[in-house]
Design an enzyme around this catalytic site. Structure first.
Site, short mmCIF file in Angstrom:
data_model
loop_
_atom_site.label_atom_id
_atom_site.label_comp_id
_atom_site.label_asym_id
_atom_site.label_seq_id
_atom_site.Cartn_x
_atom_site.Cartn_y
_atom_site.Cartn_z
N GLU A 134 10.49 6.42 -16.84
CA GLU A 134 10.47 8.33 -17.57
C GLU A 134 11.35 8.37 -15.68
O GLU A 134 12.00 8.68 -15.64
CB GLU A 134 9.85 9.16 -16.64
CG GLU A 134 8.73 9.57 -18.05
CD GLU A 134 8.03 8.87 -18.53
OE1 GLU A 134 7.71 7.87 -17.14
OE2 GLU A 134 7.72 8.10 -19.35
N GLU B 9 12.54 -4.77 -4.63
CA GLU B 9 11.52 -4.10 -5.68
C GLU B 9 12.02 -4.96 -6.88
O GLU B 9 12.29 -5.30 -8.14
CB GLU B 9 10.12 -3.81 -5.97
CG GLU B 9 9.30 -3.96 -6.61
CD GLU B 9 8.23 -2.59 -6.72
OE1 GLU B 9 8.33 -1.60 -6.32
OE2 GLU B 9 6.98 -3.14 -7.24
N GLY C 121 0.61 -1.34 -0.01
CA GLY C 121 0.29 0.65 -0.03
C GLY C 121 0.36 0.94 0.13
O GLY C 121 0.82 1.94 0.88
C1 LIG Z 1 -0.05 -3.37 -12.87
C2 LIG Z 1 0.83 -2.15 -11.38
C3 LIG Z 1 0.95 -2.62 -10.60
C4 LIG Z 1 0.83 -2.27 -9.49
N1 LIG Z 1 0.90 -2.39 -7.69
C5 LIG Z 1 1.10 -1.72 -6.97
C6 LIG Z 1 1.12 -2.15 -5.72
O1 LIG Z 1 1.08 -3.11 -5.32
N2 LIG Z 1 1.38 -1.37 -4.59
C7 LIG Z 1 1.33 0.66 -5.15
O2 LIG Z 1 1.88 1.01 -3.79
N3 LIG Z 1 1.36 0.09 -6.08
C8 LIG Z 1 1.54 -0.32 -6.73
N4 LIG Z 1 1.01 0.59 -8.84
C9 LIG Z 1 1.52 1.61 -8.72
C10 LIG Z 1 2.34 1.80 -9.19
O3 LIG Z 1 3.58 2.38 -8.52
C11 LIG Z 1 2.29 4.19 -10.19
O4 LIG Z 1 1.07 3.57 -10.95
C12 LIG Z 1 3.88 4.26 -10.43
O5 LIG Z 1 4.78 4.33 -9.58
C13 LIG Z 1 2.98 5.90 -11.30
O6 LIG Z 1 2.45 6.80 -10.31
P1 LIG Z 1 1.32 7.16 -11.43
O7 LIG Z 1 0.52 5.75 -11.39
O8 LIG Z 1 0.50 7.91 -9.73
O9 LIG Z 1 1.42 8.50 -11.64
P2 LIG Z 1 2.42 9.94 -11.41
O10 LIG Z 1 2.84 9.96 -10.48
O11 LIG Z 1 1.29 10.45 -11.76
O12 LIG Z 1 2.73 9.76 -12.67
C14 LIG Z 1 2.50 9.92 -13.79
C15 LIG Z 1 2.89 10.36 -15.20
O13 LIG Z 1 4.08 11.86 -15.15
C16 LIG Z 1 5.49 11.26 -15.44
N5 LIG Z 1 6.31 11.19 -14.19
C17 LIG Z 1 6.44 11.48 -12.97
N6 LIG Z 1 6.83 12.01 -11.90
C18 LIG Z 1 8.71 12.04 -12.82
C19 LIG Z 1 9.34 12.15 -13.05
N7 LIG Z 1 9.68 13.28 -11.56
N8 LIG Z 1 10.11 13.11 -14.57
C20 LIG Z 1 9.15 12.48 -15.02
N9 LIG Z 1 8.85 11.91 -15.60
C21 LIG Z 1 7.48 11.98 -13.87
C22 LIG Z 1 5.40 10.25 -14.73
O14 LIG Z 1 6.33 9.04 -15.46
C23 LIG Z 1 3.74 9.11 -15.74
O15 LIG Z 1 4.23 8.98 -17.16
C24 LIG Z 1 1.15 -0.44 -9.53
C25 LIG Z 1 1.02 0.04 -10.95
C26 LIG Z 1 0.29 -0.59 -11.84
C27 LIG Z 1 0.24 -0.45 -13.43
#
Ligand SMILES: Cc1cc2nc3c(=O)[nH]c(=O)nc-3n(C[C@H](O)[C@H](O)[C@H](O)COP(=O)(O)OP(=O)(O)OC[C@H]3O[C@@H](n4cnc5c(N)ncnc54)[C@H](O)[C@@H]3O)c2cc1C
Length: 389
Positions: free
Chosen positions: A372, A241, A124
């Site tokens: 990214e 991880e 989480g």
């Molecule tokens: C199949 C799957 C399983 C998952 N399982 C888990 C889980 O078990 N537990 C859990 O906690 N999470 C889980 N996640 C979540 C995952 O860790 C997040 O989706 C990921 O960290 C990206 O966060 P976000 O979706 O909020 O996107 P955001 O962080 O909002 O990013 C949106 C976009 O902005 C870009 N971006 C963001 N910051 C920067 C930066 N500093 N520089 C350049 N570009 C940037 C990103 O690359 C992306 O393209 C899972 C995701 C998937 C797809």
């Protein structure tokens, strides 16, 4: 480092191959991840045969073997197309974090059922407003007597619908600077006030979930580290991880490229044999060549791991290259299938194997750090370029 098996490693590999021949003889790729109960049974079989917790110290129920044995295990099971382990978040993330940060009581209580797959873990970390930027976590934990009261929402939490426990990043000090106010809790998912809502992915599987916490009471001693240590503890989880999963990823890619070659030699429903096309042969050769480069980068990570016991930041290279390669490989497979690539389920080639993986691979460049974000980590921490922020 010498990459060839020692005599003892070769014996372990041979024994594992024999075991897999007996317990996982079929090698027919089919679509989907498989139902959780059959995965649990398979995970328990692996545990009983001694193939789970191979590198974990003996006092925590492991075999205390060097990481090279885990690498052999991952290579051989992937080559055989063996299914994954149901408790992957527990084994690869929660477990190593509890070993590094947990009290002896926490380790005694939590590690044995994690290894035996009697208790499943979820992670989480992500929230609607905190994904890449974990420091923005808003779920709160407030100390009240002998427990923490947790309120907030997590999202994208894989396996939460099956989980017994959650490694949860919470904010315990709203006044401290972003990362300094975070703490790391171990939360019983059966506690009153925990609600899990599955989210259906593009594959049709509800593999990840939203989790809502409403006045959830968590015993005060369920923290890893002290209040305010949450960021450092979470970094231990993320290094594991991205680092220890490296071998799994390389081995899984090797398997996919083997299957791509197999598919290319097969006659498609429209009568073509993709391997007869020089452009297809060229594309497969390019992916195979890249796999070899990835394999040696991974050996470099293994060298760090064997020497220090901690995965290095170069694990991010494996995850980045693997995720983008996997998307290309699955796209190529569907191109090779031609018009039949549009069919899923009944009538499709290999029962929709490539269709499932094509869709699932979309998440590969997002989960465990987006491409990214990983490029930023590689630029700053592996190559030593100036910080972006
Ligand atoms: C199949 C799957 C399983 C998952 N399982 C888990 C889980 O078990 N537990 C859990 O906690 N999470 C889980 N996640 C979540 C995952 O860790 C997040 O989706 C990921 O960290 C990206 O966060 P976000 O979706 O909020 O996107 P955001 O962080 O909002 O990013 C949106 C976009 O902005 C870009 N971006 C963001 N910051 C920067 C930066 N500093 N520089 C350049 N570009 C940037 C990103 O690359 C992306 O393209 C899972 C995701 C998937 C797809």
């Amino acid at each position: 480092m010498d990459f060839r098996d020692t005599a003892a490693e070769a014996a372990f590999r041979a024994e594992l191959r024999d075991w897999l021949t007996e317990h996982h003889p079929e090698d027919t790729p089919t679509g989907g991840r498989g139902d959780p109960e059959s995965l649990r049974a398979w995970s328990k079989e692996l545990y009983e045969a001694g193939y789970i917790g191979i590198t974990w110290p003996k006092e925590y129920g492991g075999r205390g073997l060097p990481y090279t044995y885990q690498a052999i295990y991952l290579e051989e099971t992937a080559r055989r197309g063996a299914r994954g382990h149901l408790g992957t978040i527990g084994l690869n993330m929660a477990g190593p974090t509890i070993i590094a940060w947990g009290s002896p009581e926490q380790q005694r209580r939590l590690l044995p059922p994690l290894l035996s797959c009697d208790e499943i873990w979820c992670q989480g970390f992500s929230e609607p407003g905190a994904g890449s930027d974990l420091g923005s976590v808003r779920t709160t934990a407030v100390a009240e007597g002998d427990h923490w009261v947790v309120n907030g929402q997590k999202v994208w939490s894989s396996f939460a619908h099956l989980a017994d426990w959650c490694i949860l990043v919470v904010r315990t000090d709203p006044d401290a600077a972003k990362h300094a106010g975070l703490s790391f809790l171990l939360v019983d998912m059966h506690s009153p006030g925990v609600e899990v809502r599955p989210l259906t992915q593009i594959t049709g599987d509800p593999e990840f979930n939203e989790i809502f916490f409403t006045d959830v009471h968590v015993p005060i001693d369920s923290m890893l580290g002290k209040p305010g240590d949450g960021w450092r503890v979470a970094m231990t989880t993320l290094l594991h991880e991205r680092g220890t999963l490296g071998f799994l990823l390389v081995a899984a890619l090797e398997r996919q490229i083997d299957l791509l070659v197999r598919l290319s030699r097969q006659t498609m429903p429209d009568g073509r044999r993709p391997a007869d096309d020089p452009i297809v042969r060229d594309a497969i050769a390019r992916e195979w060549t890249l796999l070899q480069a990835l394999r040696f980068t991974n050996y470099r990570s293994l060298t760090t791991l064997v020497k220090t016991g901690i995965p290095g930041p170069e694990g991010s290279v494996n995850k980045l290259v693997w995720s983008e390669a996997h998307q290309r490989v699955t796209a190529l497979a569907l191109e090779m299938e031609g018009l039949a690539g549009q069919l899923d389920g009944g009538g499709s080639v290999w029962d929709g194997y490539w269709q499932y993986h094509r869709l699932r691979s979309r998440g590969n460049t997002i989960e465990a750090g987006t491409s990214e974000v990983l490029r930023n980590i590689i630029a700053e921490r592996v190559v030593g370029l100036p910080r972006s922020r």
